[in-house]
Design a protein around this motif. Structure first.
Motif, mmCIF file in Angstrom:
data_model
loop_
_atom_site.group_PDB
_atom_site.id
_atom_site.type_symbol
_atom_site.label_atom_id
_atom_site.label_comp_id
_atom_site.label_asym_id
_atom_site.label_seq_id
_atom_site.Cartn_x
_atom_site.Cartn_y
_atom_site.Cartn_z
ATOM 1 N N TYR A 191 -21.290 54.197 -39.431
ATOM 2 C CA TYR A 191 -21.658 53.406 -40.604
ATOM 3 C C TYR A 191 -21.633 51.914 -40.264
ATOM 4 O O TYR A 191 -22.599 51.182 -40.517
ATOM 5 N N ASN A 239 -19.449 63.556 -47.947
ATOM 6 C CA ASN A 239 -20.000 62.302 -48.458
ATOM 7 C C ASN A 239 -19.891 61.174 -47.438
ATOM 8 O O ASN A 239 -20.734 60.283 -47.406
ATOM 9 N N GLU A 240 -18.872 61.221 -46.570
ATOM 10 C CA GLU A 240 -18.783 60.243 -45.492
ATOM 11 C C GLU A 240 -19.963 60.415 -44.551
ATOM 12 O O GLU A 240 -20.581 59.439 -44.130
ATOM 13 N N LEU A 271 -23.147 59.056 -46.214
ATOM 14 C CA LEU A 271 -23.196 57.596 -46.214
ATOM 15 C C LEU A 271 -23.509 57.056 -44.818
ATOM 16 O O LEU A 271 -24.372 56.181 -44.658
ATOM 17 N N SER A 272 -22.852 57.592 -43.802
ATOM 18 C CA SER A 272 -23.105 57.163 -42.423
ATOM 19 C C SER A 272 -24.532 57.491 -41.996
ATOM 20 O O SER A 272 -25.192 56.691 -41.330
ATOM 21 N N ALA A 325 -27.032 55.060 -43.791
ATOM 22 C CA ALA A 325 -27.020 53.734 -43.174
ATOM 23 C C ALA A 325 -27.719 53.757 -41.810
ATOM 24 O O ALA A 325 -28.478 52.834 -41.479
ATOM 25 N N ILE A 372 -22.575 65.361 -53.441
ATOM 26 C CA ILE A 372 -22.239 64.141 -54.186
ATOM 27 C C ILE A 372 -21.576 64.482 -55.515
ATOM 28 O O ILE A 372 -20.706 63.761 -55.979
ATOM 29 N N PRO A 409 -14.841 61.217 -51.365
ATOM 30 C CA PRO A 409 -15.823 60.209 -50.968
ATOM 31 C C PRO A 409 -15.146 58.959 -50.408
ATOM 32 O O PRO A 409 -14.029 58.617 -50.797
ATOM 33 N N PHE A 438 -18.115 54.602 -52.393
ATOM 34 C CA PHE A 438 -19.281 55.471 -52.207
ATOM 35 C C PHE A 438 -20.244 55.416 -53.388
ATOM 36 O O PHE A 438 -21.456 55.319 -53.201
ATOM 37 N N LEU A 486 -22.123 52.158 -53.037
ATOM 38 C CA LEU A 486 -22.892 51.983 -51.805
ATOM 39 C C LEU A 486 -24.081 52.927 -51.681
ATOM 40 O O LEU A 486 -25.187 52.499 -51.345
ATOM 41 N N PHE A 487 -23.854 54.205 -51.911
ATOM 42 C CA PHE A 487 -24.903 55.192 -51.656
ATOM 43 C C PHE A 487 -26.175 54.914 -52.465
ATOM 44 O O PHE A 487 -27.268 54.837 -51.896
ATOM 45 N N ARG A 523 -23.479 54.884 -60.503
ATOM 46 C CA ARG A 523 -23.213 53.539 -59.974
ATOM 47 C C ARG A 523 -23.127 52.518 -61.104
ATOM 48 O O ARG A 523 -22.228 51.687 -61.146
#
Length: 145
Positions: free
Chosen positions: A12, A59-60, A63-64, A67, A96, A103, A107, A110-111, A139
Motif C-alpha cells: 500500500y 479488506n487489507e 486496499l493494497s 492502491a 467489505i 479493516p 478503510f 480510503l477505499f 464513507r
C-alpha cells in the motif's frame, strides 16, 4: 551504536510512493523502482498486500490491491497486472460488508476515495452500482461523524 533496522515492505505504501510524479517531468514517476516492485510482487491471485491469506484481513488486501492498481494505471504500465488486480477486487468486494473483517484503520474513508480516483483515471471498476453507492454512503456517514 545503531543497528540496521529491517522493515517489511508495505505494498500500500509502495503504491502511494510510486504515484509521486518527478519534479523534472510530471509525466514520469519520481520513484520508478517502486513501480518495478509492484510489477514484480503481485500475488498469484491478483492481489497485493500481506502474503498470508487470513480471511479476516481481506479488506487489507483489497486496499493494497486498489492502491497498486491505481499506481500502475497512473503511469500506463502493467496492463496485465491491473486487470488481474481488478479481477481480485471484483471477486472479493463482498468482504467489505462482512462484519467479521478487520479493516485497516481508515478503510471506510480510503477505499471509496481510491475508487473515485480510479474512475478519474478512466478505470471501469467491476463493482455493481449498488455496491459502489453503499461504499460511498458509508464513507459519507463516517465523514459526518
Amino acid at each position: 551504536m545503531f543497528n540496521k533496522v529491517e522493515l517489511s515492505v508495505s505494498s500500500y505504501d509502495t503504491a502511494w510512493v510510486a504515484m509521486v510524479p518527478s519534479t523534472a517531468n510530471p509525466n514520469a514517476p519520481f520513484f520508478p523502482q517502486c513501480l518495478n516492485w509492484l510489477l514484480d510482487n503481485q500475488h498469484f491471485d491478483g492481489s497485493w498486500g500481506l502474503p498470508s491469506r487470513d480471511p479476516s484481513f481481506m479488506n487489507e488486501a483489497l486496499l493494497s490491491t486498489l492502491a497498486s492498481v491505481l499506481a500502475l494505471k497512473k503511469w500506463g504500465i502493467g496492463e496485465d497486472q491491473v486487470n488481474k488486480g481488478l479481477q481480485f477486487i471484483n471477486s472479493n468486494i463482498a468482504s467489505i460488508e462482512d462484519e467479521k473483517q478487520q479493516p485497516p484503520i481508515g478503510f471506510d474513508l480510503l477505499f471509496p476515495s481510491l475508487i473515485e480516483y480510479g474512475q478519474n483515471l478512466g478505470i471501469n471498476f467491476p463493482i455493481s452500482a449498488t455496491s459502489l453507492e453503499a461504499i460511498i454512503h458509508k464513507r459519507d456517514i463516517e465523514l459526518r461523524r
